[in-house]
Each structure stands twice: as structure tokens, then as C-alpha cells.
Scaffold this motif. Structure first.
Motif, mmCIF file in Angstrom:
data_model
loop_
_atom_site.group_PDB
_atom_site.id
_atom_site.type_symbol
_atom_site.label_atom_id
_atom_site.label_comp_id
_atom_site.label_asym_id
_atom_site.label_seq_id
_atom_site.Cartn_x
_atom_site.Cartn_y
_atom_site.Cartn_z
ATOM 1 N N TYR A 184 6.681 4.495 -4.073
ATOM 2 C CA TYR A 184 7.116 3.129 -4.379
ATOM 3 C C TYR A 184 6.168 2.420 -5.344
ATOM 4 C CZ TYR A 184 9.808 4.313 -0.258
ATOM 5 O OH TYR A 184 10.629 4.966 0.633
ATOM 6 N N LYS A 185 5.071 3.092 -5.735
ATOM 7 C CA LYS A 185 4.099 2.548 -6.685
ATOM 8 C C LYS A 185 3.485 1.230 -6.211
ATOM 9 C CE LYS A 185 5.255 5.944 -9.384
ATOM 10 N NZ LYS A 185 4.396 7.141 -9.469
ATOM 11 N N LEU A 186 3.423 1.031 -4.901
ATOM 12 C CA LEU A 186 2.837 -0.188 -4.356
ATOM 13 C C LEU A 186 1.346 0.021 -4.099
ATOM 14 C CD1 LEU A 186 5.520 -1.243 -1.708
ATOM 15 C CD2 LEU A 186 5.126 -2.277 -3.930
ATOM 16 N N PRO A 187 0.527 -0.970 -4.361
ATOM 17 C CA PRO A 187 -0.891 -0.864 -4.003
ATOM 18 C C PRO A 187 -1.051 -0.728 -2.491
ATOM 19 C CG PRO A 187 -0.508 -2.726 -5.482
ATOM 20 C CD PRO A 187 0.832 -2.256 -5.028
ATOM 21 N N LEU A 188 -1.920 0.161 -2.089
ATOM 22 C CA LEU A 188 -2.235 0.332 -0.666
ATOM 23 C C LEU A 188 -3.651 -0.165 -0.448
ATOM 24 C CD1 LEU A 188 -1.526 1.468 2.159
ATOM 25 C CD2 LEU A 188 -2.567 3.618 1.429
ATOM 26 N N LEU A 189 -3.786 -1.257 0.280
ATOM 27 C CA LEU A 189 -5.095 -1.827 0.574
ATOM 28 C C LEU A 189 -5.616 -1.232 1.873
ATOM 29 C CD1 LEU A 189 -7.326 -3.965 -0.056
ATOM 30 C CD2 LEU A 189 -6.030 -5.527 1.416
ATOM 31 N N GLU A 190 -6.790 -0.610 1.804
ATOM 32 C CA GLU A 190 -7.409 -0.051 3.007
ATOM 33 C C GLU A 190 -8.602 -0.900 3.400
ATOM 34 O OE1 GLU A 190 -8.840 4.199 4.938
ATOM 35 O OE2 GLU A 190 -8.679 4.015 2.764
ATOM 36 N N VAL A 207 -9.889 0.262 9.707
ATOM 37 C CA VAL A 207 -9.504 -0.889 10.527
ATOM 38 C C VAL A 207 -8.011 -1.132 10.408
ATOM 39 C CG1 VAL A 207 -9.787 -3.368 10.883
ATOM 40 C CG2 VAL A 207 -11.770 -1.955 10.303
ATOM 41 N N ALA A 208 -7.516 -1.228 9.176
ATOM 42 C CA ALA A 208 -6.102 -1.509 8.940
ATOM 43 C C ALA A 208 -5.752 -1.099 7.523
ATOM 44 C CB ALA A 208 -5.802 -2.990 9.158
ATOM 45 N N VAL A 209 -4.459 -0.966 7.263
ATOM 46 C CA VAL A 209 -3.966 -0.702 5.915
ATOM 47 C C VAL A 209 -2.790 -1.629 5.643
ATOM 48 C CG1 VAL A 209 -4.723 1.699 5.772
ATOM 49 C CG2 VAL A 209 -2.505 1.164 6.766
ATOM 50 N N ALA A 210 -2.538 -1.878 4.362
ATOM 51 C CA ALA A 210 -1.447 -2.790 4.015
ATOM 52 C C ALA A 210 -0.829 -2.386 2.684
ATOM 53 C CB ALA A 210 -1.951 -4.230 3.940
ATOM 54 N N PHE A 211 0.509 -2.366 2.639
ATOM 55 C CA PHE A 211 1.241 -2.253 1.386
ATOM 56 C C PHE A 211 1.523 -3.662 0.886
ATOM 57 C CE2 PHE A 211 2.572 2.030 2.931
ATOM 58 C CZ PHE A 211 2.154 2.760 1.820
ATOM 59 N N LEU A 212 1.227 -3.915 -0.393
ATOM 60 C CA LEU A 212 1.418 -5.243 -0.975
ATOM 61 C C LEU A 212 2.362 -5.157 -2.162
ATOM 62 C CD1 LEU A 212 -2.305 -6.427 -1.031
ATOM 63 C CD2 LEU A 212 -0.614 -6.770 0.764
ATOM 64 N N ARG A 213 3.222 -6.153 -2.299
ATOM 65 C CA ARG A 213 4.117 -6.192 -3.449
ATOM 66 C C ARG A 213 3.347 -6.504 -4.730
ATOM 67 N NH1 ARG A 213 9.524 -7.291 -4.162
ATOM 68 N NH2 ARG A 213 9.742 -5.831 -2.430
ATOM 69 N N HIS A 214 2.418 -7.452 -4.630
ATOM 70 C CA HIS A 214 1.635 -7.842 -5.794
ATOM 71 C C HIS A 214 0.168 -7.977 -5.406
ATOM 72 C CE1 HIS A 214 5.263 -8.541 -8.084
ATOM 73 N NE2 HIS A 214 5.705 -9.376 -7.168
ATOM 74 N N GLU A 215 -0.710 -7.785 -6.378
ATOM 75 C CA GLU A 215 -2.145 -7.983 -6.174
ATOM 76 C C GLU A 215 -2.517 -9.366 -6.709
ATOM 77 O OE1 GLU A 215 -4.647 -4.118 -6.604
ATOM 78 O OE2 GLU A 215 -3.161 -4.169 -8.202
ATOM 79 N N ASN A 216 -2.297 -10.366 -5.917
ATOM 80 C CA ASN A 216 -2.698 -11.709 -6.316
ATOM 81 C C ASN A 216 -3.212 -12.454 -5.090
ATOM 82 O OD1 ASN A 216 -0.415 -12.641 -4.872
ATOM 83 N ND2 ASN A 216 0.860 -12.602 -6.716
#
Length: 353
Positions: free
Chosen positions: A118-124, A137-146
Motif C-alpha cells: 500500500y506504500k504507506l509509511p510504517l512508524l515503529e 512498543v507499537a507500530v502504526a500505518f499512517l496515511r500522511h507524514e505530517n
């Protein structure tokens, strides 16, 4: 290419549920005299088929959220008000939250890019134990990096901490949206730039950052250094991209690059040598940032052309600031003299004895 037998398909199913990779599944089949005509592509196709069957008529997102609920993960998501599509999704394993409650001291936040379909940034979000072991601790898929999306993640992250508990430090890269969000959600927690992004042993990266900073603000630094010829000399000295020791003529000079390093990394750079001591401060700060991101001490030798990174005690005394700082700095860093006043005074007291 022949079809897989029922026995082969069952083995693939059983091993896939145990998270065995396709390459090892194929090796297992052949070790047991099966799958002699099978190819890796068939294993991947069979695994994809099993995923579709387990998902049923649910979408991928609903299936993922269902699995998180089934295994009692902490989870949060939000949707687009118009399309109702999920824009951000964050989750944490219960054991990860338990580890965080025991070791809440340091967090590292970093994003990976283009590693999913999906080409989404994965924040670890990673924690560190007192013996240097890391844990997710956690991970998150974000639509935008802002700032908005990072703020949402950090607000959820804050809920995972025990009451009245905050980390002692948060380490990130130079992602400005994340830095702004940290200012809002964790305003009292010190923020540091990751050593991966300011790796004082990786001078090639530092050289590139210094070079790009000067080129981006070339007219400004022409005035700062006192002319285009001097700027050209500095650019020539740092333009060495081999990841190997640089020749003598390419040695960077701390009196030239100290202020650029401080400005690019939003850092306090303490330069110490037998020839003199000086503190370099950033000439400006990233938008929305009101504290230093990093502090480093450089001991330089060989008339200022050869230097090493050393670790000093926190809040150590500071030698005089770069003389040109007051003239060339802007309002975004005007807070620094007062914030560092006691450390400057400590230096003067020690030198008066």
C-alpha cells in the motif's frame, strides 16, 4: 507444472500457520519426498489462497482489525470522514505494553517506506531496556507524514504509559512533522536526533549534510564566511563521498563546519582543543522547534583539521559562543543564550580560578 496434492497443500497450510517462510516449506516438502515438481511460486500462491480463505468476505483492513481484536492487542484507528476508509491504524501487543511499563525510559521512533503493497509509511516505536536490549512498543500505518497524523499516534502512545509516567528521552530522525507533534504531545520530554542520522563515525553522511546545507543557503553563507571564495573552499574540502578516510586536502576544518553542523542538526557543538575552546549554536531551528535536538562535543587536533567525537557529562560548562552567532542567528534560536546562561557562567567561573 503439476497441481499440488491434498497432502502437499495440508503441509503448506500447517507450516504457514507456524509462520514458516516459503523457501523452508519447499525444502520440507522435498525432504519428505513430496513437492518434487513444486516451485516457490506455487507455495506463494497456496499461501495467498489460504489467506483469502481465512479472510472470507472481509476486506484486508477488517480482517487485520479482527485479528488484532482476537489476540487482545491494543489498537486504534481512524477513518476519512468522506470515504470512511481507514487512514491511520496503530497497535501494540499486550506484552509490549507490559515491557513499556517496566522500561519507559527511552523511546526510538522511526518510519520505513515502500515496504508494503500500500506504500504507506510504517512508524515503529521501540523501547530500550537498561541492558541495551530493544523491544517493539507499537507500530502504526499512517496515511500522511505530517503533524496531524503524528500527533494522533503520539496521543495514543501516551495512553500506553502507566499513570504519571513519561519517557526520559525520545529519539527520532529529522522528520519535521514528527518533531512538531512531539512538541505538542510530549512538551517536557527531551528530544534527541538518532545517532544513525548523526553518526559521528560516518563522516560521509556528515559531509553530504554539510555540503547540502551550505549549497541550499549559499548566499547566506557567503556573507557568513566573508565571500564566495571562502564558501567555495569549504565546499571543496567537504566534497569527498568515499566511505573511507579522506586525504589531507579533504580534511574538514571545525572552525568552518562547526556552525553548519550545529545548524543542520539543531545541535549544540562544543569544540575543544589546546588552541582554544568554543561553542557553536544553530543559526536557526526547524519550524516549530523550541529546544535543541542534540548535543555533541568535538575534540580537534592537527590545527583544527582532525577531530573526534567525545561524550561529556550532561550540563557541562560551555566555552564562549561563536562570535558571529548573535549577528547571523534568527529569532527561532533567540532563547538559547538565556537557556544556556548558567553553563556559560560556570565556564567563566572555572577559568577565573
Amino acid at each position: 507444472m503439476s497441481a499440488l496434492s491434498q497432502e502437499e497443500a495440508k503441509i503448506i497450510s500447517d507450516l504457514s500457520q507456524s509462520h514458516v517462510p516459503p523457501k523452508k516449506i519447499l525444502a520440507n516438502l522435498r525432504q519428505n519426498g513430496l513437492g518434487l515438481d513444486a516451485y516457490s511460486k506455487q507455495i506463494y500462491n497456496e499461501k495467498a489462497k489460504l489467506k483469502r480463505l481465512s479472510r472470507g468476505d472481509r476486506t484486508v483492513m477488517k480482517h487485520l482489525i479482527g485479528l488484532l481484536e482476537e489476540h487482545n492487542y491494543y489498537k486504534w484507528f481512524r477513518t476519512d470522514e468522506t470515504t470512511h476508509a481507514v487512514t491511520d491504524l496503530m497497535w501494540a501487543h499486550p506484552q509490549s505494553v507490559e515491557l513499556l511499563s517496566k522500561f519507559p525510559y527511552v523511546l526510538l521512533l522511526d518510519s520505513t517506506y515502500k515496504t508494503n503493497q500500500y506504500k504507506l509509511p510504517l512508524l515503529e516505536i521501540v523501547g530500550v531496556t537498561p541492558v541495551g536490549k530493544i523491544f517493539t512498543v507499537a507500530v502504526a500505518f499512517l496515511r500522511h507524514e505530517n503533524e496531524d497524523h503524528y500527533t494522533w499516534v503520539l496521543q495514543k502512545l501516551k495512553r500506553l504509559f502507566p499513570p504519571q509516567t513519561l519517557p526520559s528521552a525520545i529519539v527520532t530522525d529529522r522528520e519535521l512533522g514528527l518533531i512538531k507533534a512531539l512538541e505538542n504531545v510530549f512538551p517536557t520530554v527531551p528530544h534527541l536526533l538518532c545517532l544513525w542520522h548523526i553518526n559521528m563515525n560516518d563522516w560521509m553522511d556528515v559531509r553530504m549534510d554539510v555540503y547540502n546545507c551550505i549549497k541550499t543557503h549559499e548566499e547566506f553563507f557567503k556573507d557568513y564566511f566573508g565571500g564566495g571564495n571562502l564558501v567555495y573552499r569549504v565546499l571543496v574540502s567537504v566534497a569527498y563521498w568515499d566511505n573511507a578516510p579522506s586525504p589531507y586536502e579533504k580534511w574538514m576544518t571545525i572552525t568552518d563546519v562547526g556552525v553548519v553542523v550545529a545548524t543542520y542538526y539543531n545541535a549544540l557543538v562544543l569544540s575543544a582543543s589546546s588552541l582554544g575552546n568554543q561553542t557553536y549554536l544553530p543559526l536557526w531551528a526547524p519550524e516549530g522547534v523550541s529546544q535543541l535536538s542534540y548535543e555533541m562535543t568535538i575534540l580537534f587536533l592537527e590545527s583544527g583539521s582532525h577531530f573526534v567525537y567525545v561524550k561529556m557529562n550532561d550540563n557541562c560548562p560551555l566555552p564562549p559562543f561563536d562570535r558571529q552567532w548573535a549577528r547571523y542567528s534568527n529569532n527561532s534560536v533567540a532563547y538559547l543564550p538565556e537557556a544556556l546562561r548558567s553553563r556559560r557562567e560556570m565556564w567563566d567561573i572555572l577559568n577565573s580560578v
